[in-house]
Design a protein around this motif. Structure first.
Motif, PDB file in Angstrom:
ATOM      1  N   ARG A 132      41.928  42.912  27.085  1.00  0.00           N
ATOM      2  CA  ARG A 132      40.572  42.971  27.660  1.00  0.00           C
ATOM      3  C   ARG A 132      39.851  44.245  27.224  1.00  0.00           C
ATOM      4  NH1 ARG A 132      39.838  42.537  34.075  1.00  0.00           N
ATOM      5  NH2 ARG A 132      40.709  44.647  33.961  1.00  0.00           N
TER       6      ARG A 132
ATOM      7  N   ARG B  16      23.281  41.540  38.402  1.00  0.00           N
ATOM      8  CA  ARG B  16      23.804  42.151  37.181  1.00  0.00           C
ATOM      9  C   ARG B  16      23.265  41.454  35.924  1.00  0.00           C
ATOM     10  NH1 ARG B  16      29.924  41.543  38.073  1.00  0.00           N
ATOM     11  NH2 ARG B  16      29.179  39.471  38.622  1.00  0.00           N
TER      12      ARG B  16
ATOM     13  N   LYS C 202      33.909  44.857  30.486  1.00  0.00           N
ATOM     14  CA  LYS C 202      34.215  45.857  31.523  1.00  0.00           C
ATOM     15  C   LYS C 202      33.501  47.163  31.155  1.00  0.00           C
ATOM     16  CE  LYS C 202      38.055  46.989  34.625  1.00  0.00           C
ATOM     17  NZ  LYS C 202      37.399  46.720  35.900  1.00  0.00           N
TER      18      LYS C 202
ATOM     19  N   ASN D 274      26.802  46.886  40.901  1.00  0.00           N
ATOM     20  CA  ASN D 274      28.042  46.714  41.668  1.00  0.00           C
ATOM     21  C   ASN D 274      28.126  47.778  42.775  1.00  0.00           C
ATOM     22  OD1 ASN D 274      28.243  46.054  38.746  1.00  0.00           O
ATOM     23  ND2 ASN D 274      30.166  45.127  39.348  1.00  0.00           N
TER      24      ASN D 274
ATOM     25  N   GLU E  90      31.546  36.463  41.907  1.00  0.00           N
ATOM     26  CA  GLU E  90      32.728  37.289  42.188  1.00  0.00           C
ATOM     27  C   GLU E  90      32.307  38.407  43.132  1.00  0.00           C
ATOM     28  OE1 GLU E  90      34.088  39.451  38.728  1.00  0.00           O
ATOM     29  OE2 GLU E  90      32.039  39.786  38.037  1.00  0.00           O
TER      30      GLU E  90
ATOM     31  N   SER F 166      33.746  44.378  42.982  1.00  0.00           N
ATOM     32  CA  SER F 166      34.874  44.928  42.217  1.00  0.00           C
ATOM     33  C   SER F 166      36.112  44.062  42.393  1.00  0.00           C
ATOM     34  CB  SER F 166      35.160  46.372  42.636  1.00  0.00           C
ATOM     35  OG  SER F 166      35.595  46.407  43.980  1.00  0.00           O
ATOM     36  N   SER F 167      35.880  42.745  42.444  1.00  0.00           N
ATOM     37  CA  SER F 167      37.014  41.826  42.650  1.00  0.00           C
ATOM     38  C   SER F 167      36.618  40.419  42.215  1.00  0.00           C
ATOM     39  CB  SER F 167      37.399  41.796  44.133  1.00  0.00           C
ATOM     40  OG  SER F 167      36.282  41.425  44.919  1.00  0.00           O
TER      41      SER F 167
ATOM     42  N   THR G 272      44.256  40.258  37.693  1.00  0.00           N
ATOM     43  CA  THR G 272      44.924  39.707  38.878  1.00  0.00           C
ATOM     44  C   THR G 272      44.578  38.227  39.039  1.00  0.00           C
ATOM     45  OG1 THR G 272      44.338  41.869  39.781  1.00  0.00           O
ATOM     46  CG2 THR G 272      45.546  40.377  41.238  1.00  0.00           C
TER      47      THR G 272
ATOM     48  N   SER H  57      42.048  42.051  42.935  1.00  0.00           N
ATOM     49  CA  SER H  57      41.768  43.095  41.947  1.00  0.00           C
ATOM     50  C   SER H  57      43.034  43.912  41.758  1.00  0.00           C
ATOM     51  CB  SER H  57      40.618  44.006  42.384  1.00  0.00           C
ATOM     52  OG  SER H  57      41.063  44.936  43.333  1.00  0.00           O
ATOM     53  N   THR H  58      43.045  44.692  40.692  1.00  0.00           N
ATOM     54  CA  THR H  58      44.213  45.508  40.379  1.00  0.00           C
ATOM     55  C   THR H  58      44.575  46.425  41.545  1.00  0.00           C
ATOM     56  OG1 THR H  58      43.759  45.398  38.034  1.00  0.00           O
ATOM     57  CG2 THR H  58      45.015  47.318  38.784  1.00  0.00           C
TER      58      THR H  58
END
Ligand SMILES: Cc1ncc(COP(=O)(O)O)c(C=O)c1O
Length: 276
Positions: free
Chosen positions: A51, A138, A145, A152, A177, A180-181, A205, A240-241
């Motif tokens: 990514r 957005r 990314k 956001n 989405e 941040s997820s 994720t 999310s991570t």
């Protein structure tokens, strides 16, 4: 110990190192990744690298290092930090040059930090999160990314001020989405999430959830859904991570399902804990 890296040097994460004419700082002209380390092992690194390089290519940024070179720096930083459970933040920008919109002919700047992992509040993990629905303001390339996160940030802050953990965004009547997820609902035993188009970040994720759904024999459909479908869902969750897989139980003050974390999200998280 938290540790940082900038263009070949190991530094302290508090060192004042940023030159004024740095394009990440002045234009947000760069891309980034957030990667999780569990028990000293970097989680889903090939996917993050893929990514990262796709995002860089999309903004015509030559990172100047191979994926192997980046991974070696990450491994070295983790070792130096002495941390077993940590978050790696990395970014590449279009470098340091006098401010001008046109691309400069200078090498990319690469910086990283390794810091102890942030954990979701235990009570929120147990009882589920509240979210706020907001318009998705957005640009058209949310799959990149990019460092540009102003919409956001504004959405997340508005959600936070209303008492919610996350802003979940709506574009043209459909949920895309979180700020941040990635976002999911469960209806009649089936998981639904927005398709991986240019309107969402293709979350790592999210990939893990897709793979685990297959493993658990839970139907997984990538199809856009509306806020009405969300309100009528049996369960909802976000990924999310840093937040991993987190149940969502309330949307704009209305309960989802019975207002408690559902069985599907519990099963997914249990399996996730085994894989991390
Ligand atoms: C807008 C957005 N969507 C989705 C995600 C989740 O992506 P990942 O699972 O790769 O962390 C993030 C992560 O920060 C994000 O910023």
């Amino acid at each position: 110990m938290a540790i940082a890296y900038l263009n070949g040097k190991i530094i302290s994460s508090n060192d004042p190192v940023l030159p004024i004419d740095e394009r990440g700082h002045q234009f947000g002209d760069g891309v980034y990744e957030v990667i999780r380390v569990y028990n000293g092992r970097v989680f889903m690194m090939p996917e993050h690298m893929e990514r990262f390089f796709k995002s860089a290519e999309a903004i015509k940024l030559n990172v100047g290092k191979s994926s192997e070179e980046i991974m070696a720096i990450v491994d070295d930083l983790i070792e130096r930090s002495g941390l077993q459970d940590c978050d790696v933040y990395m970014q590449a920008t279009r470098g340091i040059a006098p401010r001008n919109h046109l691309f400069p002919n200078v090498p990319a700047s690469i910086s990283m930090t390794v810091k102890p992992s942030k954990h979701v509040n235990e009570e929120v993990r147990e009882s589920g999160a509240k979210i706020k629905l907001l318009p998705d303001e957005r640009w058209q390339n949310c799959w990149i990314k990019s460092l540009n996160l102003l919409p956001n940030i504004l959405a997340k802050q508005e959600a936070f001020e209303s008492g919610a953990l996350e802003a979940v965004l709506i574009r043209d009547g459909y949920i895309t989405e979180g700020s941040s997820s990635n976002f999911f609902i469960v209806k009649n035993g089936e998981i639904l999430t927005a398709p991986a188009t240019n309107h969402i970040l293709h979350g790592i994720t999210r990939i893990a959830v897709k793979e685990m759904a297959l493993e658990l024999d839970i139907p997984f459909r990538e199809q856009a859904f509306t806020s009405d479908e969300l309100l009528a869902a049996d369960e909802a969750f976000l990924t999310s991570t840093t937040q991993e897989i987190l149940p969502v139980v309330e949307v704009d003050g209305q309960k989802i399902g019975n207002g408690k974390p559902g069985e599907v999200v519990k099963k997914l998280y249990e399996l996730f804990l085994e894989k991390m």
